[in-house]
Design an enzyme around this catalytic site. Structure first.
Site, PDB file in Angstrom:
ATOM      1  N   HIS A  95       0.848  -1.196   0.000  1.00  0.00           N
ATOM      2  CA  HIS A  95       0.000   0.000   0.000  1.00  0.00           C
ATOM      3  C   HIS A  95       0.876   1.236   0.000  1.00  0.00           C
ATOM      4  O   HIS A  95       1.832   1.333   0.780  1.00  0.00           O
ATOM      5  CB  HIS A  95      -0.910   0.039   1.230  1.00  0.00           C
ATOM      6  CG  HIS A  95      -1.725   1.300   1.302  1.00  0.00           C
ATOM      7  ND1 HIS A  95      -2.901   1.454   0.603  1.00  0.00           N
ATOM      8  CD2 HIS A  95      -1.513   2.465   1.966  1.00  0.00           C
ATOM      9  CE1 HIS A  95      -3.387   2.663   0.831  1.00  0.00           C
ATOM     10  NE2 HIS A  95      -2.566   3.294   1.658  1.00  0.00           N
ATOM     11  N   ASP A 179     -15.578   2.292   6.924  1.00  0.00           N
ATOM     12  CA  ASP A 179     -14.534   3.191   6.446  1.00  0.00           C
ATOM     13  C   ASP A 179     -15.089   4.209   5.458  1.00  0.00           C
ATOM     14  O   ASP A 179     -14.712   5.382   5.501  1.00  0.00           O
ATOM     15  CB  ASP A 179     -13.399   2.400   5.788  1.00  0.00           C
ATOM     16  CG  ASP A 179     -12.312   3.329   5.270  1.00  0.00           C
ATOM     17  OD1 ASP A 179     -11.713   4.039   6.090  1.00  0.00           O
ATOM     18  OD2 ASP A 179     -12.090   3.368   4.039  1.00  0.00           O
ATOM     19  N   ARG A 186     -14.756  12.441   7.977  1.00  0.00           N
ATOM     20  CA  ARG A 186     -13.450  13.041   8.261  1.00  0.00           C
ATOM     21  C   ARG A 186     -13.127  14.129   7.252  1.00  0.00           C
ATOM     22  O   ARG A 186     -12.552  15.169   7.589  1.00  0.00           O
ATOM     23  CB  ARG A 186     -12.356  11.973   8.240  1.00  0.00           C
ATOM     24  CG  ARG A 186     -12.355  11.051   9.450  1.00  0.00           C
ATOM     25  CD  ARG A 186     -11.495   9.821   9.198  1.00  0.00           C
ATOM     26  NE  ARG A 186     -10.125  10.185   8.867  1.00  0.00           N
ATOM     27  CZ  ARG A 186      -9.318   9.435   8.123  1.00  0.00           C
ATOM     28  NH1 ARG A 186      -9.739   8.289   7.619  1.00  0.00           N
ATOM     29  NH2 ARG A 186      -8.090   9.832   7.879  1.00  0.00           N
ATOM     30  N   SER A 201      -8.087   3.310   8.709  1.00  0.00           N
ATOM     31  CA  SER A 201      -8.688   3.335   7.380  1.00  0.00           C
ATOM     32  C   SER A 201      -7.915   2.446   6.410  1.00  0.00           C
ATOM     33  O   SER A 201      -8.492   1.613   5.698  1.00  0.00           O
ATOM     34  CB  SER A 201      -8.723   4.774   6.861  1.00  0.00           C
ATOM     35  OG  SER A 201      -9.217   4.831   5.537  1.00  0.00           O
ATOM     36  N   LYS A 205      -9.078  -1.904   5.259  1.00  0.00           N
ATOM     37  CA  LYS A 205      -9.274  -2.334   3.867  1.00  0.00           C
ATOM     38  C   LYS A 205      -8.265  -3.408   3.475  1.00  0.00           C
ATOM     39  O   LYS A 205      -8.601  -4.366   2.781  1.00  0.00           O
ATOM     40  CB  LYS A 205      -9.177  -1.132   2.928  1.00  0.00           C
ATOM     41  CG  LYS A 205     -10.306  -0.116   3.104  1.00  0.00           C
ATOM     42  CD  LYS A 205     -10.326   0.913   2.007  1.00  0.00           C
ATOM     43  CE  LYS A 205      -9.205   1.916   2.082  1.00  0.00           C
ATOM     44  NZ  LYS A 205      -9.385   2.916   3.157  1.00  0.00           N
TER      45      LYS A 205
END
Length: 459
Positions: A95, A179, A186, A201, A205
């Site tokens: 990621h 999320d 947010r 978050s 995922k």
């Protein structure tokens, strides 16, 4: 025990005698998140709790509990207990916290999937996102390939991982619904820049996609979400520490996003640069980072598989496997197979490389002599004007918009040299984009010292 949202908010908010508040239990977090997803707790109370977290933070255990609660608000993929032949793992994903020209996931997945290893092969379940603001989105890049589908059902996603070694999909409605709701709130309550909330978050995922191990590319610099090395390190430590608290193997690289990655910025343009990388002619910075992340993914896969003794690969040996996967042509073959797997047409794609461009084009020339400096953030904002990115989630992107850099950070240029080609979604978008590009390009009398691309590893 009965909970009330207001009591939980007060506990996290603190008081004059206890200004940092208290750690919330999993049960309290579960009450809040489940109630919010079910519509039983209103936005304004969750907004108050988010602001309390923003100012007072969370412990690793508290962040792990929040991540787990968010994760279990929807479907969690389990690749280890299926009857799909060949779905064996280990399952490792990467990621990135986002940047400009960051197409690393696209060459990375086929390179890792193509590596032959003592324990078999690493398989990559890649759940990606879309562009928002100045940062690009992997799904938008993939959808610039004609016919490519990113909305895979779980069973199809798993079959493609088993057959090709990796697959690319987006977040479905039943994966981590908490999320989606929290992120939207947010975004409008100025609580995005909270490391525990960012961590929960991202991890909710990534764990939902069924990965055993995770490699994080945490960026810092003008084009990154985290502007300083120190903030990037705090986020990297939070991601790795929380992942481990959830029973996952994790590593993070802290990398520079002071200037764009590679020479092409834009959705289809970055697909082109991916193919160039897989053909062995990619830009040096893109290949350096791709190989570094690939090595970490292979080493995590080895750790998950509990390989010991003489068969255990060193980092140098893992790098050799990655380089061989690329030089042999296997990685490019797997990339094109994935294009076919997910509805695209590899032959048509290869015909378009170097040819497919928006007709709305301008050139940018150096305005003076000197060493070129390119601000990644301003170029990213210019990309939003051109149609590469989006200001709101519902905005459309243009697959053929973008920039080709003929000169990059640190190059010596003379006044009048071509430094960039610019492609827009229409004629009207070019002027505001060009104004930002001119601001992004500055000229130094001496060659500036470039930050190391890879600053630090966090294990």
């Amino acid at each position: 025990m009965a909970f009330r949202a207001v009591d939980i908010i007060m506990k996290k908010r603190g008081s004059p005698l206890e200004p940092k508040g208290q750690e919330l239990s999993r049960q309290e977090l579960e009450f809040l998140i489940k109630g919010y997803v079910a519509g039983e707790i209103p936005d304004y109370q969750i907004a108050a709790w988010l602001m309390a977290v923003y100012f007072n933070g969370m412990t690793f255990d508290e962040t792990a509990a929040l991540t787990s609660v968010m994760l279990h608000s929807g479907r969690v993929m389990d690749h280890h207990h299926t009857d799909i032949p060949g779905l064996t793992g280990p399952f490792v994903d990467k990621h990135s916290t986002g940047g400009v020209g960051d197409k690393i996931s696209l060459p990375l997945a086929p390179i890792v999937a193509a590596c032959h290893l003592p324990f078999g092969k690493v398989q990559i379940p890649m759940m990606s996102g879309r562009a928002l603001g100045h940062t690009g989105g992997t799904l938008d890049k993939l959808e610039s390939i004609e016919g490519y589908r990113v909305g895979l059902q779980v069973e199809e996603f798993q079959r493609l991982i088993a057959s090709t070694g990796f697959a690319m999909t987006g977040q479905t409605q039943d994966v981590v619904p908490a999320d989606r709701l929290l992120y939207a709130l947010r975004d409008v309550t100025a609580t995005v820049e909270s490391i525990p909330l960012i961590t929960a978050s991202i991890l909710s995922k990534k764990v939902a996609e069924g990965s055993d191990g995770l490699v994080f590319d945490v960026k810092y610099g003008s084009g990154a979400f985290m502007k300083t090395k120190e903030d990037a390190q705090r986020l990297a430590e939070s991601l790795v520490g929380t992942a481990k608290a959830m029973g996952k193997k994790a590593t993070a690289l802290i990398t520079s996003m002071a200037s764009p990655l590679g020479r092409k910025i834009g959705n289809f343009l970055e697909i082109e640069e991916t193919i160039e990388c897989l053909q062995g002619r990619g830009p040096a910075d893109v290949m350096e980072l791709t190989y570094a992340l690939a090595v970490q993914m292979l080493l995590l896969g080895q750790e998950i598989s509990q390989v010991v003794g003489t068969e255990r690969l060193s980092a140098d040996q893992a790098l050799e496997r990655c380089q061989e996967a690329l030089s042999s042509g296997r990685a490019l073959e797997l990339f094109l197979q994935n294009v076919r797997d997910q509805g695209g047409h590899p032959e048509r794609l290869m015909e378009q490389v170097g040819q497919r461009r928006s007709p709305f084009r301008r050139e940018v020339h150096a305005t003076q002599d000197g060493f070129l400096q390119l601000d990644a953030f301003k170029l990213g904002l210019a990309g939003v004007h051109l149609g590469v990115g989006r200001n709101r989630t519902e905005d459309a992107v243009c697959p053929d918009a973008g920039m080709i850099l003929h000169k990059v950070q640190g190059d010596k240029v003379a006044a009048g040299d071509l430094i960039m080609e610019v492609f827009g979604q229409n004629e009207a978008c070019l002027e505001p984009a060009l104004a930002l590009i001119q601001e992004a390009a500055t000229y130094a009398s001496q060659k500036p010292q470039e930050p190391q691309l890879i600053y630090k590893e966090i294990h």
